[in-house]
Scaffold this motif. Structure first.
Motif, short mmCIF file in Angstrom:
data_model
loop_
_atom_site.label_atom_id
_atom_site.label_comp_id
_atom_site.label_asym_id
_atom_site.label_seq_id
_atom_site.Cartn_x
_atom_site.Cartn_y
_atom_site.Cartn_z
N ASP A 14 -8.36 -20.76 -14.13
CA ASP A 14 -7.70 -20.51 -15.42
C ASP A 14 -7.88 -21.76 -16.28
OD1 ASP A 14 -5.87 -20.35 -17.53
OD2 ASP A 14 -4.38 -19.32 -16.32
N ALA A 26 -1.22 -15.09 -10.83
CA ALA A 26 -1.44 -13.82 -10.16
C ALA A 26 -0.24 -13.42 -9.30
CB ALA A 26 -2.72 -13.87 -9.32
N ARG A 63 -14.60 -12.94 -8.32
CA ARG A 63 -13.92 -13.46 -9.51
C ARG A 63 -13.02 -12.36 -10.07
NH1 ARG A 63 -17.94 -15.80 -13.04
NH2 ARG A 63 -18.60 -13.72 -13.49
N ASP A 64 -11.79 -12.74 -10.44
CA ASP A 64 -10.86 -11.83 -11.09
C ASP A 64 -10.46 -12.45 -12.42
OD1 ASP A 64 -8.78 -10.25 -12.03
OD2 ASP A 64 -7.76 -10.13 -10.09
N ASP A 65 -11.14 -12.04 -13.49
CA ASP A 65 -10.89 -12.61 -14.81
C ASP A 65 -9.48 -12.29 -15.31
OD1 ASP A 65 -14.28 -11.90 -15.79
OD2 ASP A 65 -13.44 -13.75 -14.99
N THR A 66 -8.90 -11.18 -14.88
CA THR A 66 -7.56 -10.80 -15.32
C THR A 66 -6.51 -11.78 -14.81
OG1 THR A 66 -8.24 -8.49 -15.26
CG2 THR A 66 -5.88 -8.93 -15.33
N SER A 67 -6.62 -12.16 -13.55
CA SER A 67 -5.62 -13.06 -12.97
C SER A 67 -6.00 -14.53 -13.08
CB SER A 67 -5.38 -12.71 -11.50
OG SER A 67 -6.53 -13.01 -10.72
N GLY A 68 -7.25 -14.82 -13.43
CA GLY A 68 -7.69 -16.21 -13.50
C GLY A 68 -7.87 -16.83 -12.13
N THR A 69 -8.43 -16.04 -11.20
CA THR A 69 -8.63 -16.53 -9.83
C THR A 69 -10.02 -16.18 -9.33
OG1 THR A 69 -7.78 -14.51 -8.82
CG2 THR A 69 -6.18 -16.28 -9.23
N ASN A 106 -15.59 -19.38 -13.62
CA ASN A 106 -15.80 -19.43 -15.06
C ASN A 106 -15.56 -20.82 -15.63
OD1 ASN A 106 -16.53 -16.78 -15.76
ND2 ASN A 106 -14.40 -16.11 -15.76
#
Length: 142
Positions: free
Chosen positions: A41, A63, A22-28, A94
């Protein structure tokens, strides 16, 4: 990755989660086993008919990528956790919805229908392409 897998097994979780990052910064969320990157996202997981779903994914930019598409039915199945009894999306995500999500897979004997999965309980079913279901886009990681 081995530490995550071991931790999940020790906690009694689903080991399949270890294939997802999970990459919370990019929403992916990236599936390292299948080489897929998923949209995660909350602002972009919306309802729409099948044609809108295809259009939304083709125009999506997250992203810094613009090669998103609507997933086929097998790709959608790959983010399910059938050990859960409700909200069966793999825990790496998420933003989930306990409703039907569109796939790009058209029903063989009826081009007016496409396959969808209910992430509330895990049913896959066909739906008329004019119905309103959730949209989650995917891209292939090269």
């Amino acid at each position: 990755m081995k530490k995550i897998l071991l931790l999940i097994i020790l906690l009694g979780g689903n080991a399949a989660w270890a294939d997802f990052i999970r990459d919370d910064t990019s929403g992916t969320v990236t599936d390292t086993k299948r080489h897929l990157q998923w949209q995660d996202d909350s602002n972009k997981i919306i309802l729409g008919d099948w044609m809108k779903a295809i259009d939304i994914c083709e125009k999506l930019e997250i992203a810094q990528y613009n090669d998103w598409r609507l997933p086929n039915i097998n790709e959608l199945i790959s983010i399910t956790d059938y050990e859960k009894t409700n909200n069966i999306t793999v825990d790496a995500f998420n933003y989930t919805r306990s409703r039907y999500f569109w796939s790009s897979t058209t029903v063989n004997n009826s081009t007016k229908n496409a396959w969808a999965i209910d992430f509330g309980v895990g049913h896959s079913n066909t739906a008329h392409k004019s119905y309103s279901n959730y949209i989650r886009c995917v891209r292939t990681v090269k």
